[in-house]
Each structure stands twice: as C-alpha cells, then as structure tokens.
Write an enzyme that holds these catalytic residues in place. Structure first.
Site, PDB file in Angstrom:
ATOM      1  N   ASP A  53       0.840  -1.201   0.000  1.00  0.00           N
ATOM      2  CA  ASP A  53       0.000   0.000   0.000  1.00  0.00           C
ATOM      3  C   ASP A  53       0.875   1.251   0.000  1.00  0.00           C
ATOM      4  OD1 ASP A  53      -2.158  -1.670   0.113  1.00  0.00           O
ATOM      5  OD2 ASP A  53      -2.792  -1.097   2.129  1.00  0.00           O
ATOM      6  N   GLU A 112      -7.332  -4.071  -4.377  1.00  0.00           N
ATOM      7  CA  GLU A 112      -6.385  -3.391  -3.494  1.00  0.00           C
ATOM      8  C   GLU A 112      -6.922  -2.067  -2.966  1.00  0.00           C
ATOM      9  OE1 GLU A 112      -3.734  -3.837  -1.878  1.00  0.00           O
ATOM     10  OE2 GLU A 112      -2.551  -5.434  -2.793  1.00  0.00           O
ATOM     11  N   THR A 113      -6.814  -1.889  -1.647  1.00  0.00           N
ATOM     12  CA  THR A 113      -7.256  -0.667  -0.991  1.00  0.00           C
ATOM     13  C   THR A 113      -6.266  -0.341   0.122  1.00  0.00           C
ATOM     14  OG1 THR A 113      -9.184   0.429   0.006  1.00  0.00           O
ATOM     15  CG2 THR A 113      -8.694  -1.794   0.753  1.00  0.00           C
ATOM     16  N   ASN A 159      -5.165  -0.373   3.444  1.00  0.00           N
ATOM     17  CA  ASN A 159      -5.543  -0.965   4.733  1.00  0.00           C
ATOM     18  C   ASN A 159      -4.373  -1.600   5.476  1.00  0.00           C
ATOM     19  OD1 ASN A 159      -5.122  -3.297   3.231  1.00  0.00           O
ATOM     20  ND2 ASN A 159      -7.293  -3.835   3.094  1.00  0.00           N
ATOM     21  N   ASP A 167      -6.457  -7.847  -3.074  1.00  0.00           N
ATOM     22  CA  ASP A 167      -5.795  -7.192  -1.955  1.00  0.00           C
ATOM     23  C   ASP A 167      -4.798  -8.143  -1.294  1.00  0.00           C
ATOM     24  OD1 ASP A 167      -5.241  -5.963   0.651  1.00  0.00           O
ATOM     25  OD2 ASP A 167      -6.881  -4.606   0.134  1.00  0.00           O
ATOM     26  N   ASP A 212     -20.706  -0.263  -6.313  1.00  0.00           N
ATOM     27  CA  ASP A 212     -20.856   0.791  -5.323  1.00  0.00           C
ATOM     28  C   ASP A 212     -21.242   2.108  -6.003  1.00  0.00           C
ATOM     29  OD1 ASP A 212     -20.318   1.902  -2.554  1.00  0.00           O
ATOM     30  OD2 ASP A 212     -18.834   3.039  -3.692  1.00  0.00           O
TER      31      ASP A 212
END
Length: 752
Positions: free
Chosen positions: A137, A238-239, A241, A267, A383
């Site tokens: 990240d 992927e985010t 976190n 992720d 979303d």
C-alpha cells in the site's frame, strides 16, 4: 463467450494494456495509456521499496495514445531476473520535460494544475492502472508519511519512488477456479460479508489463515450448510488498509475497503501467501472452494471513485495525491469542475471517476473481464452505481439510463447477463444512488441491471418500527412482498431484479435495527469511534416490556418477511446469529472484534441460527416464493390466472380501499403453489403489524387439503423449534378455521 473485445469510442484498443510476459517469457511488454502526457518513462526495480531503480526506459507513443516498450528478458540487468517491480514517471504541459531534470527537483515545473486539468509531476512514481498485483500500500507500518505523494508547494519536489508501491509482473498460472454455478439469480440467497471479518475471529480456522482468502475458503462448507447460494464480498481489490492494525485506534483506518488503489489486483493483505503472485493464486483457490460447494462468488466493486482522494485543503487546487490515474492523465480518468481545477464530487470521498470517457470506461470493462474470466468471479455489486450512468465528463453530473454510451449500458452490452432461468453469464447488481443531482435512481436503471432495493428496506423498517410516526399502507407492503412491480415492471425487468434487504454492511446489523433507537458511533475502541452514519435509521428498541424477547421476535419477523418476498434476498454476515455492533451504524473504520464475526453463540443466538437455516431451506423448497415474473391474479372481469390472492383478516378478499387505508396493519395472502410445479397446494402468509392479537379466518387450502403451520414468530414460540422442519409442521385446520395471531408476528402455513 462472456467478453467481446471492444474498440472504444475514440478508436482506442485498450486490450493488452499493462505489463506481461510474451514469447515464452523471453520478452516483457509494457503498455500504458495517456492522451495528454508528453513523455513517459518506465522504471524497473529489484525490490519493492527503499532502493533506486535498476533500469529506466523511454516509452514511445502511437496514434492511439498508447505508450509502449518491449524489453528482452535476456538483456535485463541480472538483478531483475526474479521478480520485476515497475512504475512510471510522466511529464506533460504543466510540467514539460527538460534534460537536466533530476529526481526531487523542480526543473521544468510550470504549475501543479493547468487550465486543461493536467497534473503531471515526474517526481511521483505512478502505479500502472493495469497492474495485476501491487507490492504494498501507499502507507505501511514502515512508512506512514503520505506527504511524499502530494503535489503543491510543500510536497511537489519530494521523490515518492523509494516508498511508492510498484506493479508486479505475473506469469500465467494453472490455478483453477472450478466450475461456475449456473443458478438463476432468482434462486439465490446472497450473504454479504467482509472477507477479513468472516474468519478473523473464528477459532475453528488455523490462526495463520484467519482473515484471509484461504480462511474464507474454509468457511464454504458452513455457508453451504446454512443455505447460502452466493457470497458477496465487500471490496477485495487493493485498498489502503495495511496500517489498520498499527494501534488500537480508528485514526485513518479503512476496514470496509471502498478506497480502491487498483482495479485488477486482489488485496495482498487478505492473502496468507505473501509471495509475488500469491494473492492471485489464493483468491482463485478460494473461488474454487466456493464453486465446489455450489456457491457463487460476487464482489463489491468501486468504479465511481478511487483511493487517490480529493483536495488536501478546501479551496486549494494545487495539493492532490498523485498515485496512479491522476498523474497519468487527470482529465481522462476523473470528472472535473468546469474550470478543470478540482474534482467533481458525487461520492463524498474525493471525486468522481470519469465514467463517461471511453478510455476510462475501457479500464472498467477490462477489469471486469479479468475478474470474470481470469479470477472466476460470478457477479458484481457496483458501489454508488449511479455515477456509472453519468453522461457528462466535466462541470456537471447527469444520470441518463437511455444514453447508450454510458458505462452502465456498455457493461450490459459487452458482457452476457445471466439468463432469467439460469445458465452461463454474470450477475450485475447496482447500488442505485450516489450523492446529489439526479443520482437517487432506485428503480431507474436500464434493463439488464438488478438493484439494491432501498425502498424495500425503508418500507419494511418503517412499518415494523415506526407505526404512528410513518404512514405505510398495506398496498406498499404488498408491492415489496411481491417483487416491487412499481419499480421494475415498467422497464421490462422482473421481481428478481429487486435485491431485497433490510440491513447491509452500511448501517445497523439485524440485531441492532431492532435494539437501538439511535446510532451510537462515539463509543470507545473496539466499537468506535466512527464518524458519520445515517441519523434516520427507522430503528426501534421495541419498548420496555419483555424487551429482549420482543427484539428477537422483531428480528424473526423481518428475516421471515425477507425470505418470503419475491425478489432476490440478501442478508449480512453475522445476522444468522444476531450479531451486534452495539448501535454503531457506520463501522467503516473498525478493523476489530466489533466487525469480525463471532462463532461462539449463546442459546438465543443458536436458536436464531436454526430459525435462519430453516427459513432459507423453506425458501429453497418452494419455487412459488421465487417467481421468474410478477404474480398474476384474476382481473375484475374474472379473467386470467390466479397465482396470488390477498385477504383481509376476516377472510374476505382485500380491496383497494383496505389496501390504501394506512390505519390497517394486518394482511394475508395465499399463493397457489400448484402454479409453480411444486407438490404443496398452497402457501398462506399472514402478517399482523398491530400490537394486539388479530384473528385471521383461513381461506380454502385446496381439495382434500388442510393447513399446517411452518412457523409463527410470536414470542410464545421461541426456541429451536420456532420453525418446523419439512414433514414436522403442526396441523391447524381447513377453510374458515380462525387463527389468533399475536401482535407483531408473521404466520406461515402450507396446505397438504
């Protein structure tokens, strides 16, 4: 064939973008799109962070604005013979290239943003939007200074490369994702859950696999036994976190995962196999485990905005994060204000992705294709999907489902929607709202799309929890119980296009909906603090008298009605045992035991779990509850086929005046099961919304048949046998039998 190659509106063929091995792994091809860049360089690294590049190469641009280079593996530096990490640096009109530029300098700089919206900055190493895996990240436990990625006078000259995540070039693998289920969406029962939260607190899972794809795979048998047919994971792309666990704090934490950093990479944090390629292989193995149990895998995708965020400071157009898309081609990938100086924001989290630009759309299409055909995913929940219906790139927002060029219609036109009766295809489900403008579009999506039915949720909540405060008619209830024809029938859509739900990850759990009068988001870790959250929840703690029992009864009512309604039901992970987050209705930042499922239950939770399991089985056993089309009834002239008939408590057929009078709160209906090729002659469902007992006169059960009770959710009927197993139903009687149904209860009978 699920995907048709697409040449975009601008004539650009984006298939093949990214980095990949060719010629039996003898060559690596790099391709990236930018219309507005004037120079792009490729940087290659032997490790993910903390080191200088090993090689750098200048890319060339073709007539389609695709920049590319092919490199011979044999000619690469020997330090690049194992894993190759890569990133890009880009120059453009606001920062043109000069030969004496060096990393960490301002040579060539004109402005952070120009009149066309360009935000090029060669000091920022940019991630390939088509990278199949990310090394890490942007913020990690080892590096938590996010200023290195920012533009603006304070940060523009900081070289981000030592800290920035790099793309990882993957080789093809033979990992199977199994045989995809072909079940029709109308026959699905969706279980929405966070992948990490599903097993992070599950002591039956080996510790090293808790919270991972492999851990989730080990829950496939449990979910199949529960009766689930489709698992819907919160975002697994992927985010940011990696820093969630640094301290017991919610500061900056991102648990839900709705700040996507890359649309292709699974992720890494959710993988027990941290080797390069490990997250991808482990994700596919998990999909196979679910497929082997007949369970579809749906994933929540966030194509309306990205994790790059918005302006750092209100009113300041200079200071923005440059991670990937923004540094490569800001006006292509983002919707901007009319002066091109800021992001247009319908999402509330930093700005809209430019879903009306053909190349930005291509990235969405290519990403979906990868998750379907390479990773084995069966469907998607989108979303804030109204942003995908936007028909304006810059300076405005306008949802128009009729525009054939918007992202919503491209998705439906270029992929195969799963057929009505099942078969090969993909399930497409929209969250049909965003923020502001004409973005609230429940019932307003084009054909081919199913929707989270927010009207179902709100109508049922108001009726159960706000009698005397909200006016809900029996006609409104009848509409949602039978598939919400008022929303979907005029578009040629069907009941199953309505994804019915009472609760979701975003808001109260099922337990808290019926236990909390208001949100309580300011409590201490691990149940808070969480900012935001809807204040108007239509929730209620069920009063003071015998409160705990009344709360369980209300939960049984809501869940039973959900499973008895035409449409596609969705429940939330943990609702099968009445999970509580102690009235926090916005726990987006709680990577803690509050959000992780707990499989150590007390007797009341175990009893509710039995109720849920049998209710799911009852739905599966009765096709009449899962109609492919809207129920038919005899018209006023006595014509037509009667599949369903509504009754007042006195046994007379309900008329329009009864339906429309908001003072009435008791209704029943009989479904003619024989019309749906099932052995049960009829199903009778009665709902008493009053607080006092109502006597219902039962209708005709069929020739030679009697009514038998499957369940009565009244408080007297608590325990493990609240709902009966098939063949164990209680005899009630025949036509004209009077049944006293307690206040706020649901009765289900079958004729046999």
């Amino acid at each position: 064939m699920l995907f048709l190659p697409f040449i975009g509106h601008a004539g650009v063929n984006t298939k093949g973008l990214g980095a990949s091995y060719t010629d039996n792994k003898q060559t690596i091809e790099f391709k990236i799109y930018s219309e507005n860049a004037t120079r792009i360089e490729l940087y290659l690294y032997a490790q993910a962070s903390g080191a200088d590049e090993i090689e750098r190469h200048l890319l060339t641009k073709n007539s389609e604005n695709i920049w590319s280079i092919s490199l011979s593996v044999q000619n690469l530096d020997s330090r690049l013979t194992s894993t190759v990490y890569y990133g890009y640096r880009a120059w453009g009109a606001n920062w043109p290239y000069q030969e004496d530029w060096q990393k960490g300098t301002s040579v060539g700089f004109i402005s952070d943003v120009d009149a066309q919206g360009n935000r090029f900055n060669p000091n920022k190493l940019l991630l390939d939007p088509y990278a199949k895996e990310m090394s890490h990240d942007y913020i990690t436990p080892q590096w938590n200074d996010g200023t290195v990625y920012a533009s603006g006078s304070q940060y523009r000259n900081i070289d981000s490369a030592p800290y920035a995540p790099k793309g990882i070039i993957l080789t093809d693998d033979a990992q199977s994702y199994g045989v995809k289920p072909t079940r029709a969406l109308k026959d699905d029962i969706i279980y929405e859950v966070h992948l990490r939260g599903l097993t992070k607190n599950d002591l039956s899972i080996p510790e090293q696999y808790r919270g991972t794809y492999k851990g989730a795979a080990l829950k496939a048998a449990y979910l199949a036994d529960l009766g689930i047919t489709a698992i819907e994971f919160l975002p697994v792309q992927e985010t940011q976190n990696d820093t969630n666990d640094i301290v017991e704090s919610t500061d900056g934490d991102n648990y839900w995962g709705y700040m996507t950093l890359n649309y292709f990479a699974p992720d890494r944090r959710y993988a027990s196999d941290q080797s390069d390629g490990g997250p991808t292989r482990e994700f596919k193995a998990m999909v196979k485990a679910f497929h082997d149990h007949g369970i579809k895998v749906l994933v929540d995708v966030v194509y309306n905005h990205t994790g790059e965020g918005g302006a750092w400071f209100a009113g300041d157009s200079s200071t923005y994060n440059l991670y990937s898309w923004r540094g490569l081609d800001n006006p292509t990938y983002y919707s901007l204000t009319s002066d091109r100086q800021h992001n247009w924001d319908n999402t509330g989290v930093g700005g809209n992705y430019n879903t009306y630009h053909p190349v930005a759309q291509d990235l969405i299409i290519d990403s979906l294709d990868y998750w379907i055909n390479d990773l084995g995913v069966d469907g998607f929940r989108f979303d804030l999907a109204s942003v995908l219906g936007n028909t304006c790139q810059h300076g405005c927002f306008n949802f128009d489902k009729m525009d054939a060029q918007n992202a919503l219609n491209r998705i439906i036109n270029e992929f195969t929607e799963r057929p009505e009766w099942g078969g090969y295809g993909t399930d497409f489900i929209a969250e049909p709202w965003a923020i502001g403008g004409n973005s609230y579009q429940v019932g307003g999506f084009p054909a081919g799309w199913s929707e989270w039915n927010g009207s179902y949720r709100d109508t049922l909540r108001k009726d159960q929890n706000q009698m005397g405060l909200e006016s809900i008619s029996l006609g409104q209830l009848a509409n949602i119980f039978t598939g919400s024809a008022s929303l979907y029938q005029d578009d040629g859509r069907k009941p199953w296009n309505s994804v019915n739900f009472i609760v979701a990850h975003d808001g109260f759990t099922l337990k808290d909906l019926y236990s909390c009068n208001s949100k309580h988001n300011t409590q201490a870790w691990p149940f808070g603090p969480s900012d935001g959250g809807e204040s108007n929840n239509h929730s209620w703690d069920q009063g003071w008298y015998n409160q705990a029992s009344a709360q369980r009864q209300a939960a049984r009512n809501g869940f039973a009605l959900l499973m008895l309604s035409a449409g596609t039901p969705m429940m939330t992970g943990g609702d099968e045992y009445l999970r509580s987050i102690q009235c926090n209705n916005n726990p987006y930042n709680l990577d803690s035991v509050a959000n992780w499922l707990n499989f150590s239950w007390d007797s009341a939770q175990s009893n509710f779990n039995i109720f849920v399991k049998r209710m799911l089985q009852f739905r599966k056993n009765h096709p009449a509850l899962r109609p492919a089309d809207f129920y038919q009834s005899i018209d006023t002239n006595g014509n037509g086929m009667e599949q369903l008939r509504w009754f007042m408590p006195n046994g007379n057929v309900a008329n329009a005046s009864y339906f429309n009078d908001t003072n009435n709160h008791a209704i029943a209906y009989r479904i003619d099961s024989s019309e749906f090729s099932e052995p049960t002659a009829a199903i009778y469902i009665a709902y008493n919304g009053w607080s006092d007992t109502v006597n219902f006169t039962l209708p005709w059960p069929g020739v030679g048949k009697n009514w038998y009770r499957v369940t009565d959710t009244s408080s007297w009927n608590e325990g493990p046998e609240t709902i009966k197993s098939p063949g164990q139903e209680d005899f009630i009687g025949g036509e004209y039998t009077s049944y006293g149904l307690n206040g706020r209860a649901v009765l289900v009978l079958i004729a046999k």
